[in-house]
Scaffold this motif. Sequence first.
Motif, PDB file in Angstrom:
ATOM      1  N   PRO A  66      -3.851  -2.805 -14.135  1.00 22.29           N
ATOM      2  CA  PRO A  66      -3.345  -3.350 -13.106  1.00 22.29           C
ATOM      3  C   PRO A  66      -4.186  -3.309 -11.521  1.00 22.29           C
ATOM      4  CG  PRO A  66      -2.116  -1.523 -13.550  1.00 22.29           C
ATOM      5  CD  PRO A  66      -3.246  -1.687 -14.354  1.00 22.29           C
ATOM      6  N   MET A  67      -4.996  -2.199 -11.474  1.00 15.29           N
ATOM      7  CA  MET A  67      -5.848  -2.068 -10.260  1.00 15.29           C
ATOM      8  C   MET A  67      -6.975  -3.083 -10.335  1.00 15.29           C
ATOM      9  SD  MET A  67      -4.629   0.427  -8.710  1.00 15.29           S
ATOM     10  CE  MET A  67      -2.943  -0.297  -9.208  1.00 15.29           C
ATOM     11  N   PHE A  68      -7.491  -3.340 -11.177  1.00 11.71           N
ATOM     12  CA  PHE A  68      -8.619  -4.259 -11.481  1.00 11.71           C
ATOM     13  C   PHE A  68      -8.040  -5.827 -11.465  1.00 11.71           C
ATOM     14  CE2 PHE A  68     -12.128  -1.677 -13.886  1.00 11.71           C
ATOM     15  CZ  PHE A  68     -12.394  -1.009 -12.565  1.00 11.71           C
ATOM     16  N   MET A  69      -6.900  -6.020 -11.741  1.00  9.40           N
ATOM     17  CA  MET A  69      -6.070  -7.233 -12.032  1.00  9.40           C
ATOM     18  C   MET A  69      -5.689  -7.537 -10.265  1.00  9.40           C
ATOM     19  SD  MET A  69      -4.917  -9.626 -13.647  1.00  9.40           S
ATOM     20  CE  MET A  69      -5.062  -9.101 -15.540  1.00  9.40           C
ATOM     21  N   LEU A  70      -5.131  -6.625  -9.630  1.00 10.23           N
ATOM     22  CA  LEU A  70      -4.791  -6.852  -8.233  1.00 10.23           C
ATOM     23  C   LEU A  70      -6.238  -7.301  -7.183  1.00 10.23           C
ATOM     24  CD1 LEU A  70      -2.818  -6.765  -6.031  1.00 10.23           C
ATOM     25  CD2 LEU A  70      -3.281  -4.350  -5.675  1.00 10.23           C
ATOM     26  N   VAL A  71      -7.074  -6.414  -7.655  1.00 14.11           N
ATOM     27  CA  VAL A  71      -8.339  -6.864  -6.960  1.00 14.11           C
ATOM     28  C   VAL A  71      -8.779  -8.294  -7.085  1.00 14.11           C
ATOM     29  CG1 VAL A  71     -11.030  -6.317  -6.757  1.00 14.11           C
ATOM     30  CG2 VAL A  71      -9.490  -4.490  -6.967  1.00 14.11           C
ATOM     31  N   GLY A  72      -8.690  -8.732  -8.458  1.00 12.22           N
ATOM     32  CA  GLY A  72      -9.044 -10.334  -8.779  1.00 12.22           C
ATOM     33  C   GLY A  72      -8.156 -11.187  -8.132  1.00 12.22           C
ATOM     34  N   VAL A  73      -7.069 -10.902  -8.240  1.00 13.44           N
ATOM     35  CA  VAL A  73      -6.145 -11.836  -7.616  1.00 13.44           C
ATOM     36  C   VAL A  73      -6.161 -11.934  -6.051  1.00 13.44           C
ATOM     37  CG1 VAL A  73      -3.711 -12.412  -7.277  1.00 13.44           C
ATOM     38  CG2 VAL A  73      -4.277 -11.721  -9.623  1.00 13.44           C
ATOM     39  N   LEU A  74      -6.349 -10.969  -5.418  1.00 13.97           N
ATOM     40  CA  LEU A  74      -6.453 -10.746  -4.032  1.00 13.97           C
ATOM     41  C   LEU A  74      -7.685 -11.866  -3.477  1.00 13.97           C
ATOM     42  CD1 LEU A  74      -5.313  -7.402  -3.085  1.00 13.97           C
ATOM     43  CD2 LEU A  74      -4.177  -9.237  -2.869  1.00 13.97           C
ATOM     44  N   VAL A  75      -8.668 -11.323  -4.141  1.00 16.22           N
ATOM     45  CA  VAL A  75      -9.934 -12.121  -3.773  1.00 16.22           C
ATOM     46  C   VAL A  75     -10.067 -13.507  -4.230  1.00 16.22           C
ATOM     47  CG1 VAL A  75     -12.572 -12.167  -4.264  1.00 16.22           C
ATOM     48  CG2 VAL A  75     -11.479  -9.716  -3.892  1.00 16.22           C
ATOM     49  N   SER A  76      -9.374 -13.850  -5.194  1.00 19.19           N
ATOM     50  CA  SER A  76      -9.245 -15.139  -5.846  1.00 19.19           C
ATOM     51  C   SER A  76      -8.387 -16.092  -4.779  1.00 19.19           C
ATOM     52  CB  SER A  76      -8.577 -15.268  -7.118  1.00 19.19           C
ATOM     53  OG  SER A  76      -9.764 -14.645  -8.133  1.00 19.19           O
ATOM     54  N   THR A 228     -17.999  -8.677   2.036  1.00 17.56           N
ATOM     55  CA  THR A 228     -16.509  -8.324   1.401  1.00 17.56           C
ATOM     56  C   THR A 228     -16.939  -7.920  -0.006  1.00 17.56           C
ATOM     57  OG1 THR A 228     -15.218  -9.376   2.743  1.00 17.56           O
ATOM     58  CG2 THR A 228     -14.098  -8.928   0.801  1.00 17.56           C
ATOM     59  N   GLY A 229     -17.755  -9.054  -0.743  1.00 17.80           N
ATOM     60  CA  GLY A 229     -18.076  -8.795  -2.336  1.00 17.80           C
ATOM     61  C   GLY A 229     -18.816  -7.714  -2.453  1.00 17.80           C
ATOM     62  N   LEU A 230     -19.826  -7.771  -1.494  1.00 19.45           N
ATOM     63  CA  LEU A 230     -20.857  -6.436  -1.769  1.00 19.45           C
ATOM     64  C   LEU A 230     -19.955  -5.189  -1.640  1.00 19.45           C
ATOM     65  CD1 LEU A 230     -24.025  -8.008  -0.047  1.00 19.45           C
ATOM     66  CD2 LEU A 230     -23.511  -7.540  -2.522  1.00 19.45           C
ATOM     67  N   LEU A 231     -19.155  -5.083  -0.564  1.00 18.97           N
ATOM     68  CA  LEU A 231     -18.596  -3.777  -0.343  1.00 18.97           C
ATOM     69  C   LEU A 231     -17.757  -3.433  -1.621  1.00 18.97           C
ATOM     70  CD1 LEU A 231     -17.381  -4.052   3.296  1.00 18.97           C
ATOM     71  CD2 LEU A 231     -19.012  -2.379   2.370  1.00 18.97           C
ATOM     72  N   LEU A 232     -17.035  -4.319  -2.013  1.00 18.77           N
ATOM     73  CA  LEU A 232     -15.969  -4.186  -3.225  1.00 18.77           C
ATOM     74  C   LEU A 232     -16.991  -3.744  -4.385  1.00 18.77           C
ATOM     75  CD1 LEU A 232     -13.343  -6.864  -2.839  1.00 18.77           C
ATOM     76  CD2 LEU A 232     -12.901  -4.563  -2.283  1.00 18.77           C
ATOM     77  N   LEU A 259      -7.072  -5.247  -0.687  1.00 17.99           N
ATOM     78  CA  LEU A 259      -6.156  -5.564   0.234  1.00 17.99           C
ATOM     79  C   LEU A 259      -6.359  -5.815   1.579  1.00 17.99           C
ATOM     80  CD1 LEU A 259      -2.888  -5.929  -0.062  1.00 17.99           C
ATOM     81  CD2 LEU A 259      -2.668  -3.423   0.205  1.00 17.99           C
ATOM     82  N   ILE A 260      -7.298  -4.618   1.734  1.00 13.16           N
ATOM     83  CA  ILE A 260      -7.345  -4.709   3.234  1.00 13.16           C
ATOM     84  C   ILE A 260      -8.544  -5.719   3.784  1.00 13.16           C
ATOM     85  CG2 ILE A 260      -8.512  -3.315   5.013  1.00 13.16           C
ATOM     86  CD1 ILE A 260      -7.654  -0.629   3.548  1.00 13.16           C
ATOM     87  N   LEU A 261      -9.432  -5.946   2.893  1.00 11.93           N
ATOM     88  CA  LEU A 261     -10.650  -6.766   3.152  1.00 11.93           C
ATOM     89  C   LEU A 261      -9.916  -8.344   3.154  1.00 11.93           C
ATOM     90  CD1 LEU A 261     -13.686  -5.027   1.471  1.00 11.93           C
ATOM     91  CD2 LEU A 261     -13.374  -5.273   3.914  1.00 11.93           C
ATOM     92  N   ALA A 262      -9.298  -8.494   1.963  1.00 13.41           N
ATOM     93  CA  ALA A 262      -8.883  -9.839   1.690  1.00 13.41           C
ATOM     94  C   ALA A 262      -7.990 -10.309   2.816  1.00 13.41           C
ATOM     95  CB  ALA A 262      -8.395  -9.832   0.501  1.00 13.41           C
ATOM     96  N   SER A 263      -6.999  -9.490   3.267  1.00 15.19           N
ATOM     97  CA  SER A 263      -5.841  -9.610   4.404  1.00 15.19           C
ATOM     98  C   SER A 263      -6.641  -9.921   5.861  1.00 15.19           C
ATOM     99  CB  SER A 263      -5.056  -8.372   4.389  1.00 15.19           C
ATOM    100  OG  SER A 263      -4.395  -8.372   3.475  1.00 15.19           O
ATOM    101  N   ALA A 264      -7.661  -9.159   5.893  1.00 16.01           N
ATOM    102  CA  ALA A 264      -8.404  -9.485   6.948  1.00 16.01           C
ATOM    103  C   ALA A 264      -9.165 -10.779   7.132  1.00 16.01           C
ATOM    104  CB  ALA A 264      -9.411  -8.193   7.342  1.00 16.01           C
ATOM    105  N   PHE A 265      -9.647 -11.129   5.894  1.00 14.78           N
ATOM    106  CA  PHE A 265     -10.543 -12.334   5.833  1.00 14.78           C
ATOM    107  C   PHE A 265      -9.525 -13.391   6.019  1.00 14.78           C
ATOM    108  CE2 PHE A 265     -12.178 -15.849   3.615  1.00 14.78           C
ATOM    109  CZ  PHE A 265     -13.594 -15.757   3.919  1.00 14.78           C
ATOM    110  N   VAL A 266      -8.373 -13.406   5.462  1.00 13.01           N
ATOM    111  CA  VAL A 266      -7.425 -14.592   5.648  1.00 13.01           C
ATOM    112  C   VAL A 266      -6.967 -14.730   7.220  1.00 13.01           C
ATOM    113  CG1 VAL A 266      -5.048 -15.259   5.208  1.00 13.01           C
ATOM    114  CG2 VAL A 266      -6.541 -14.553   3.410  1.00 13.01           C
ATOM    115  N   VAL A 267      -6.734 -13.527   8.013  1.00  9.57           N
ATOM    116  CA  VAL A 267      -6.092 -13.597   9.157  1.00  9.57           C
ATOM    117  C   VAL A 267      -7.306 -13.927   9.957  1.00  9.57           C
ATOM    118  CG1 VAL A 267      -5.817 -12.092  10.942  1.00  9.57           C
ATOM    119  CG2 VAL A 267      -4.671 -11.860   8.985  1.00  9.57           C
ATOM    120  N   LEU A 268      -8.577 -13.806   9.951  1.00 10.51           N
ATOM    121  CA  LEU A 268      -9.742 -14.038  10.709  1.00 10.51           C
ATOM    122  C   LEU A 268     -10.150 -15.575  10.334  1.00 10.51           C
ATOM    123  CD1 LEU A 268     -11.709 -11.034  10.586  1.00 10.51           C
ATOM    124  CD2 LEU A 268     -10.601 -11.780  12.542  1.00 10.51           C
ATOM    125  N   VAL A 269     -10.122 -16.192   9.003  1.00 11.33           N
ATOM    126  CA  VAL A 269     -10.673 -17.496   8.807  1.00 11.33           C
ATOM    127  C   VAL A 269      -9.500 -18.440   8.717  1.00 11.33           C
ATOM    128  CG1 VAL A 269     -11.881 -18.434   6.697  1.00 11.33           C
ATOM    129  CG2 VAL A 269     -12.542 -16.121   7.655  1.00 11.33           C
TER     130      VAL A 269
END
Length: 443
Positions: A66-76, A228-232, A259-269
């Motif tokens: 579920p952890m890896f699944m959540l990473v994938g869904v959030l980034v996608s 973001t991708g390189l950090l993850l 969760l943090i990076l994808a949320s920040a990306f959505v808010v900023l972009v």
Amino acid sequence: MSDLVRTALPIALLLLLFCIEVPVAFALSIAGMFGIYLFTDLTAASSNLAAIPFTRASTYTLTVVPMFMLVGVLVSRSAILEGAFEVAQRMVKRLPGGMGVATVMAATFLGGITGSSVADAATVGRIAIGEMAKRGYDMAYAAAIVAAAATVAILLPTSIALAVFGVVTGVSVGKLLLGGLIPALCTSLAYVCVIVFLGTRRAEFGRGAGADFIAPQLGWREFFSVLTGLLLFGIIIGGLYTGIFTPTEAGAVAATSALILASAFVVLVAPSGKLGSLRDLLGEGLKEAGSFTAMIFAIVVGATIFSHFLVMAGVPEAITQWVMAQNIPPRVVVLVFLLMLLPLGSFVDGLSMLLIVGPLTYPTVHALGYDGVWYGILFVKLIEIGLIHPPLGLNIYVVCSLFPELKAERVFVRLLPFLLAELIVIAIIFWFPGIVSLIPAAR
């Protein structure tokens, strides 16, 4: 009733249930329980049914799924890929078939974060196929590039398939995740070589398609996407390689970071409706991750019940004893185990093959003295091929669903050079195991 009959009947029942399209999780559970009942009694079968689901689902290592699944869904869902795709286009725009090469780069980038070939194919295909078609690429060929490139995700460090293989066979999940990195990059490089070669031949394969193409100016949005991708990716690889994290801890840290990076990306972009976009990312993303996780756990539980029956019937032990008694070169035995996955992949989905055939063949491979990580990578590579060869070819149907004008049979034909490249990479890994063990051994 003889042991042979008691073993054959549940296997026949499983095949029947597959044929009438009973969901995989239920088919495995029903056939497994029937087999356990034949070898024991109704009371023992009921006891196993009560104990196995909880025991398997509560396995600590399995929480990486579920952890890896959540990473994938959030980034996608956060549109991070779009910026990364633009960066890749600018890097390779002058190459023959440059946009196809950029697609492979973007798919590898996303696959290193999502670990899911299907999610990779859907996300990259939505962006890349239309763009390649505008530049003169044959649309079926563009879809073939996406379908093939997305398979690399199954070997990269967030791979759910490798994690599950480790759980059901007892092979180190951390070593599997690290061992898949070089084979994945070799596969991407092989695809790039195919695209560049074809791009020098004909216009519909990308010849001259990028010569007059001017990639968009890169700004902070593209920079943030790549960062973001390189950090993850760095969090997962760095944590596993240095031993700071166990695979499960790496998954939890990566999910929190995503969760943090994808949320920040959505808010900023997001150009408008930022709160709405953030709510969709979190609400729908968590729901989608939960749904996929439940499906995988259900299949894992069903496969565990069926595997319990196989062990009770002595099937893995019988296979090992028979192989050891024959005068067959060990490498040939492993090769036969791997090659049988090709026809199986035409009718059975990859996860089911992994959960049924993996525990069935691994004890023999281990008894022959072969490295479990090497076998696991090859096993998953063969499953990877099943994603792009007929008639199942799940990735093909995923990309075709994005564009109704695409016909699956045309995409399958365009995939032949990529299948050949895939087989060459598998042969290299088979004969040179050090490719897999290089990074795990250097820890």
